[in-house]
Design a protein around this motif. Structure first.
Motif, PDB file in Angstrom:
ATOM      1  N   PRO A 124      72.302  38.877  55.201  1.00 40.21           N
ATOM      2  CA  PRO A 124      71.463  39.446  56.269  1.00 40.21           C
ATOM      3  C   PRO A 124      70.023  38.943  56.163  1.00 40.21           C
ATOM      4  N   LEU A 125      69.474  38.494  57.266  1.00 44.38           N
ATOM      5  CA  LEU A 125      68.103  37.994  57.294  1.00 44.38           C
ATOM      6  C   LEU A 125      67.325  38.729  58.374  1.00 44.38           C
ATOM      7  N   SER A 126      66.111  39.126  58.037  1.00 45.01           N
ATOM      8  CA  SER A 126      65.230  39.763  59.015  1.00 45.01           C
ATOM      9  C   SER A 126      64.544  38.687  59.844  1.00 45.01           C
ATOM     10  N   PRO A 127      63.999  39.053  61.007  1.00 44.57           N
ATOM     11  CA  PRO A 127      63.267  38.060  61.807  1.00 44.57           C
ATOM     12  C   PRO A 127      62.132  37.394  61.039  1.00 44.57           C
ATOM     13  N   SER A 128      61.487  38.153  60.151  1.00 49.06           N
ATOM     14  CA  SER A 128      60.388  37.569  59.375  1.00 49.06           C
ATOM     15  C   SER A 128      60.884  36.506  58.405  1.00 49.06           C
ATOM     16  N   GLU A 129      62.214  36.474  58.145  1.00 49.36           N
ATOM     17  CA  GLU A 129      62.798  35.479  57.244  1.00 49.36           C
ATOM     18  C   GLU A 129      63.359  34.282  57.999  1.00 49.36           C
ATOM     19  N   PHE A 130      64.054  34.524  59.127  1.00 45.65           N
ATOM     20  CA  PHE A 130      64.693  33.385  59.787  1.00 45.65           C
ATOM     21  C   PHE A 130      63.855  32.754  60.895  1.00 45.65           C
TER      22      PHE A 130
END
Length: 695
Positions: A481-487
């Motif tokens: 799972p990736l947050s928008p701040s990561e992807f």
């Protein structure tokens, strides 16, 4: 004397006799051509006998001119041509082989048959070596012998002349040497290539490297190159060597240019990427032998892409060239500077004492680039992000060392402009995570797995839903799972954001039309736009295409841009936003208050709304200074007639404060969590039912 020939036989044979003076295409003398013979003989009896044999052998179609001295013969040959010369080696003014040599240099184009009263075969062999076509002892002369000797001599001479013409007209240099390496022949191409002088060098020994260079390439004076091929042959029935010199100067120059292109970056004049690795690979064994340390600096120009996109590729190329010059000027002579591609450079520092030397060089370069670079009328400011790796601590080969420096550079870039970073194991782990994340993001985009959630924005005063924000989300239950701040930053770095951004615009507009169809209400749809999209060349066209494809009213689409993104190049931002607003859409500044907020800044930007960053909203009720800042921001917005949206509203206290302070729209978990389209439609239905119950 032996057998004689009849007149009919002589005439018949005369038809096939070869002549170098007048002949048909196959070289044969036709019946109406007269054969001219120069007989050089001082003994009257021998001369009469020889002339008699000649007339008996060739019949009436023959002219014999007899002279008794060599000097007379040479004078005669200068006045008129002859088909063949019969030369006695015992003359009053010349004797022996010297007579032949003298005559041959005077008239090299006429075949010569040597006559001698000595049957010694050594004399004949010597005569043949000096290019006589035949040798006849006077004691053995007969009409048949003379006929055959002359016929064969002229035939050999004709063939030799043809061969010489082939050699002479050959574009390659052609020389013939005897067994003592003395020059027998050289064509004009050889004279030009090898600096041979004719006829002075004929008969002299040549001291050239080409004589034993079969199959090799040789460098000649004046930067010329030849490829050598040799062959053994009979030259006038004597062993000789033919040497062909093919001029490969043009090819060598092309090869050198190709090497130059491979080894040198054509734009900056620095070493190329491939040559840098070649150099590094050669440098490492030296460091092993000497126990030395090598430092590698991997350099990326900060803000180059912005300059390239806004001022154009011509200015960008000139900036790269001048940046390369500045790097080179601030390095030692022993340092190896290369352009690795794009706006990336690398420097190899040989024989450094330790990591500190790499740090000192990085600091020196960063300081040097604090001074703007002048390009024509423009003054461009850029910075450096530098990664440092040392050998043998950070890698055991060229590729590993370079990768370590590259890793460190990316870490330095995350710290902002003008930073340097050493490679470490921790960095390596971070890079592996980053690479894995990039692979996942690329796969998600390729398989169209990313999806949109929508979050309502309600009127702070009435609670009525006014608009929605489209938010990109990672696929549920798919990979890590990736947050928008990561992807989202990965989308930015890889350039995929432009492709994905267009898809988000289209899907958000489609859902806005769906909401209008289902609910009968017209909601505004807010879509985030990245810095890369803002400064790219296709945002205006994409927005226009989306509006045309969905038939969405332009005032129902709002683009949100972060405050920091708009300030990268204020002039370009103003130009782009102005053109977008002319389409009829609205513009909002996201994360307002975290960057460059000022009255002058807001006055210049063509925007319609400000979106207060959630970091301010979170402090409501806990920090009076933050609340005072919020009051100021809201007052500023009202003065500029800008709508204000507060995001991150999570509790009643925050909602009450913002409503009382005059905020226009509220967004956050207090209102509704981001949700897919179906959930949003259900939520709107619930809101409608609730509103009807309270009315």
């Amino acid at each position: 004397m032996s057998s004689t020939l009849s007149a009919s036989q002589a005439d018949s044979r005369n038809v096939t006799l070869m002549s170098g003076r007048e002949s048909d295409s196959d070289g044969s003398v036709t019946a109406h051509h007269q054969l001219s013979i120069l007989l050089i003989e001082d003994n009257p009896g021998d001369a009469d006998l020889c002339e008699s044999y000649l007339h008996e052998a060739f019949g009436p179609r023959i002219e014999v001119v007899q002279l008794g001295r060599l000097s007379q013969a040479e004078a005669m040959l200068e006045q008129r041509p002859f088909d063949i010369v019969l030369l006695d080696l015992g003359l009053p003014d010349s004797s022996g082989i010297d007579s032949l040599i003298s005559l041959r240099f005077s008239v090299p184009s006429v075949p010569i048959i040597v006559l001698t009263g000595n049957r010694d075969s050594r004399i004949g062999i010597c005569a043949i070596r000096e290019h006589a076509q035949d040798f006849c002892a006077k004691q053995d002369l007969s009409p048949g012998m003379l006929y055959q000797s002359i016929r064969h001599a002229m035939e050999r001479h004709r063939l030799q002349e043809q061969y010489l013409r082939v050699l002479e007209t050959n574009p390659d240099g052609m020389i013939v040497l005897d067994r003592q390496d003395c020059l027998l022949f050289a064509n004009q191409a050889a004279c030009h290539l090898l600096d041979i002088s004719l006829p002075q060098d004929i008969g002299h020994r040549l001291s050239l490297d080409i004589m034993r260079a079969d199959g090799t390439e040789l460098a000649l004076p004046a930067e010329r190159y030849v490829e050598i091929r040799t062959a053994h042959l009979d030259w006038n029935r004597s062993p000789a060597t033919l040497i062909a010199c093919h001029d490969i100067t043009a090819r060598k120059e092309a090869e050198q240019k190709l090497v130059q292109m491979v080894q040198v970056d054509q734009l900056t004049g620095l070493s190329s990427r491939s040559y840098f690795f070649d150099y590094l690979q050669r440098l490492l064994p030296h460091a092993d032998r000497e126990g030395g340390t090598i430092a590698i600096l991997f350099i990326d120009l900060d803000r180059f892409k912005h300059v390239n996109d806004t001022l154009g590729h011509v200015v960008g190329d000139e900036l790269l060239r001048l940046a390369g010059e500045r790097l080179r000027a601030n390095c030692r002579r022993s340092d190896f500077v290369a352009r690795m591609g794009g706006d990336e450079f690398a420097i190899a520092l040989p024989d450094v004492k330790g990591p500190d030397d790499g740090a000192h060089m990085a600091e020196k370069l960063i300081k040097a680039f604090r001074q703007p670079i002048d390009i024509g009328a423009s003054s461009v400011s850029i910075g450096l992000s530098i990664g440092i790796a040392t050998y043998p601590h950070c890698g055991t080969d060229a590729q590993g060392l370079y990768a370590a420096a590259d890793t460190a550079m990316y870490q330095a870039k995350t710290q902002g402009q003008n930073h340097y970073q050493f490679f470490s194991e921790k960095l390596q782990h971070e890079v592996e995570v980053r690479l894995h994340r990039e692979q996942m993001v690329r796969r998600a985009v390729a398989e169209d797995r990313l999806w949109l959630a929508f979050q309502p924005q309600v009127c702070a005063r009435t609670g009525k839903t006014m608009s929605f924000e489209a938010l990109l989300r990672w696929p549920k239950g798919w990979g890590t799972p990736l947050s928008p701040s990561e992807f989202v930053p990965v989308l930015e770095d890889t350039g995929l954001i432009e492709q994905v951004g267009f898809q988000v615009l289209m899907q958000a507009a489609v859902f806005a039309k769906e909401l209008e169809r289902v609910t009968g209400a017209a909601y505004r749809m807010a879509v985030n736009v990245s810095m890369r999209q803002l400064y790219g060349s296709g945002l205006y066209e994409q927005v226009a295409q989306v509006l045309a494809a969905t038939n969405l009213a332009p005032d129902r689409l709002e683009l949100e841009l972060t405050e920091s993104a708009t300030m990268v190049d204020l002039e370009t931002t103003v130009k782009t936003l102005t053109s977008l607003r002319q389409l009829g859409i609205t513009i909002a500044i996201d994360d307002f208050g975290t960057g460059y907020s000022s009255l002058n800044y807001l006055r210049r930007l063509p925007v319609d709304a400000l979106k207060i960053d959630r970091s301010f909203v979170t402090e409501i009720g806990n920090n009076r200074e933050t609340e005072a800042i919020l009051h100021s921001l809201l007052s500023l917005a009202r003065a500029l007639r800008l709508k204000v949206i507060a995001e991150g509203v999570e509790n009643a206290r925050q909602e009450k404060f913002l409503r009382k302070a005059g905020c226009d729209l509220l967004q956050g978990y207090r209102i509704c969590r981001p949700a897919p389209t179906g959930t949003i439609l259900d939520w709107l239905e619930q809101q409608k039912d609730s509103s009807e119950e309270h009315s």
